[in-house]
Design an enzyme around this catalytic site. Structure first.
Site, short mmCIF file in Angstrom:
data_model
loop_
_atom_site.label_atom_id
_atom_site.label_comp_id
_atom_site.label_asym_id
_atom_site.label_seq_id
_atom_site.Cartn_x
_atom_site.Cartn_y
_atom_site.Cartn_z
N HIS A 82 0.84 -1.18 0.00
CA HIS A 82 0.00 0.00 0.00
C HIS A 82 0.88 1.23 0.00
CE1 HIS A 82 -4.28 1.00 0.42
NE2 HIS A 82 -3.84 2.16 0.86
N ASP A 161 -13.57 1.99 7.05
CA ASP A 161 -12.56 2.82 6.39
C ASP A 161 -13.12 3.37 5.09
OD1 ASP A 161 -9.93 3.97 5.76
OD2 ASP A 161 -9.95 2.48 4.16
N ARG A 168 -13.11 11.88 4.53
CA ARG A 168 -11.83 12.60 4.65
C ARG A 168 -11.47 13.29 3.34
NH1 ARG A 168 -7.95 8.20 5.66
NH2 ARG A 168 -6.35 9.79 5.81
N SER A 183 -6.28 3.79 8.40
CA SER A 183 -6.87 3.48 7.10
C SER A 183 -6.03 2.42 6.36
CB SER A 183 -6.93 4.79 6.29
OG SER A 183 -7.24 4.55 4.96
N LYS A 187 -6.76 -2.00 6.31
CA LYS A 187 -7.01 -2.68 5.02
C LYS A 187 -6.02 -3.82 4.81
CE LYS A 187 -7.22 1.05 2.23
NZ LYS A 187 -7.66 2.31 2.81
N1 URA Z 1 -4.21 5.40 1.48
C1 URA Z 1 -5.22 4.93 2.27
O1 URA Z 1 -5.75 3.86 2.05
N2 URA Z 1 -5.60 5.69 3.30
C2 URA Z 1 -5.04 6.87 3.59
O2 URA Z 1 -5.44 7.48 4.55
C3 URA Z 1 -4.00 7.35 2.77
C4 URA Z 1 -3.60 6.58 1.70
#
Ligand code: URA
Length: 439
Positions: A82, A161, A168, A183, A187
């Site tokens: 990620h 999320d 957000r 976040s 995930k």
């Molecule tokens: N990627 C995400 O999944 N969440 C964030 O808050 C920032 C980048």
């Protein structure tokens, strides 16, 4: 317990209990906490912060809003990566098929665009009919059958999320380390992966502006993962200028396909290589970075990584012919070329201004219900450090149907993005290496 009291408490800078965080997140999911209350609490968090315990409670509450996938019946090692978000960051679209072609099972949970940064889900949905909203069973079956799947959050995977991410994005509450950590880490844990490599970005086009803050965020994510019994690795990389040459949803998929055909930008290669290398070593497929490099280069040269991307596109409902026929993407029919005003070198190519230009052209959202123009964006012809002559084309903007005033504004941001110098600037490394982060 009442949401308003929890908001007040954070406004006063006090720490929450686990019960309070759970109350907010559960309430958001069952509708007893309204979007406007959550938005207000998120803003209070941006001003007052969350401590490490609160961050871990929030991460756990996100995970518990859905299920945790279990791949133990498929493979001992399942990888996920990620990025904390950037401009032109199409690493996932290259990395996942590349790793899958090399035998690493990849369960990738991605998001949509956030703030000025793009999101893999939006990028992949620019492939006509490509579906990112996979049912858990289809996500898992695809990983078993072809080695990789890329999905958005579903009602079963970190849905909290999903909701908060969308809030957000449009309430200026993205750039808080704890919110980013919860976040991203939620995930990654919910996706069921046991090899997790994060790309923590800093610079003009990232939510985190300095290397030092990026290091703090990386540390926070590593420690939050450890609190929840998951080992996380992090790479820290620069987002001062956009990554690669193409920015915008369809354009980034096209650049990813070109990468897998062997036509790649050096910075993009370096990040793909770094993350792929870590993953291949953790998966015990490569013994070191030298071996990993040989494997990565061979997967590109032989076409096996591109073939894997086609398989993923086909499995998720898209037309794999798009990798040979870019006309299948609706790239903006209108163009504008920005020309260099003088001779010299590009001293700076500011990622944020490029992102602002692309967003104005339709590549990003202002409200969570906004639709986006997948074909809007830009191609950079010159990047930081490159020599230029007066009149050289610096970038091309692309768009479909938008108001003329927005086009003019976008051209303005594009021009602002470039700074010139009579002397060649020193090259900044793309990856910030610090042993303690990578251990
Ligand atoms: N990627 C995400 O999944 N969440 C964030 O808050 C920032 C980048």
């Amino acid at each position: 317990m009442r949401a308003v009291d929890i908001i007040q408490k954070k406004k006063e800078g006090k720490a929450h209990t686990k019960e309070e965080i759970d109350f907010l997140i559960k309430g958001l999911m069952d509708g007893t906490v309204e979007d406007y209350q959550m938005s207000s609490w998120l803003m209070a968090v941006c001003f007052q912060g969350l401590n490490e315990d609160e961050t871990a409670y929030m991460t756990e509450a996100f995970i518990n809003s859905g299920e945790i996938l279990d791949f133990s019946d498929i493979s001992d090692t399942v990888a996920d990566k990620h990025s904390t978000g950037g401009v032109g960051d199409k690493v996932t679209i290259i990395l996942i098929p590349l790793l899958a072609a090399l035998g690493v099972k990849c369960a990738k949970l991605s998001g949509r665009g956030l703030g000025y940064t793009g999101g893999t889900v939006d990028k992949l949905e620019s492939i006509p009919n490509f579906k990112c909203q996979l049912e858990d069973k289809d996500f898992k079956a695809q990983i078993k059958n072809i080695g990789a799947a890329i999905s958005a959050q579903t009602p079963n995977l970190t849905p909290a999320d999903g909701k908060i991410y969308a809030l957000r994005d449009v309430t200026a509450t993205v750039d808080n380390k704890s919110l980013i950590c919860a976040s991203v880490v939620s995930k990654k844990i919910a996706s069921g992966a046991n090899i997790i490599v994060l790309d923590v970005k800093y610079g003009s086009g990232a939510f985190i502006k300095t290397k030092e803050e990026a290091r703090e965020l990386a540390d926070l994510m590593i420690r939050t993962g450890a609190k929840l019994n998951r080992k996380i690795e992090a790479v820290i990389s620069s987002m001062e200028q956009p990554l690669g040459t193409h920015i915008g949803n369809s354009l980034e998929v096209i650049e990813s396909v070109e990468f897998l055909k062997g036509n790649y930008n050096k910075d993009l290669y370096e990040i793909v290589f770094e993350i792929a290398g870590h993953t291949l070593i953790l998966a015990k497929i490569a013994k070191d970075f030298n071996e990993a490099k040989a494997m990565i280069d061979e997967a590109i040269k032989s076409g096996s990584a591109l073939q894997k991307l086609k398989e993923i596109i086909k499995a998720q409902g898209g037309n794999p012919d798009c990798t040979d026929n870019y006309n299948l993407f609706n790239v903006g029919k209108n163009k504008f070329e920005l020309k260099a005003e003088k001779e010299g070198y590009i001293a700076k190519l500011d990622a944020l201004n490029i992102a602002k230009a692309c967003k104005l052209l339709g590549a990003g959202r202002d409200k969570k219900t906004d639709s986006i123009d997948f074909g809007a964006g830009c191609i950079l012809h010159k990047k930081t450090g490159e020599k230029i002559k007066k009149g050289d084309t610096l970038l091309t903007l692309y768009w479909n149907d938008i108001l003329p005033q927005k086009i003019e504004e976008a051209k303005g941001y594009a021009a602002l993005a470039f700074e010139y110098s009579p002397v060649q600037p020193e090259a900044e490394p793309i990856i910030y290496r610090e042993k303690e982060i990578l251990k």
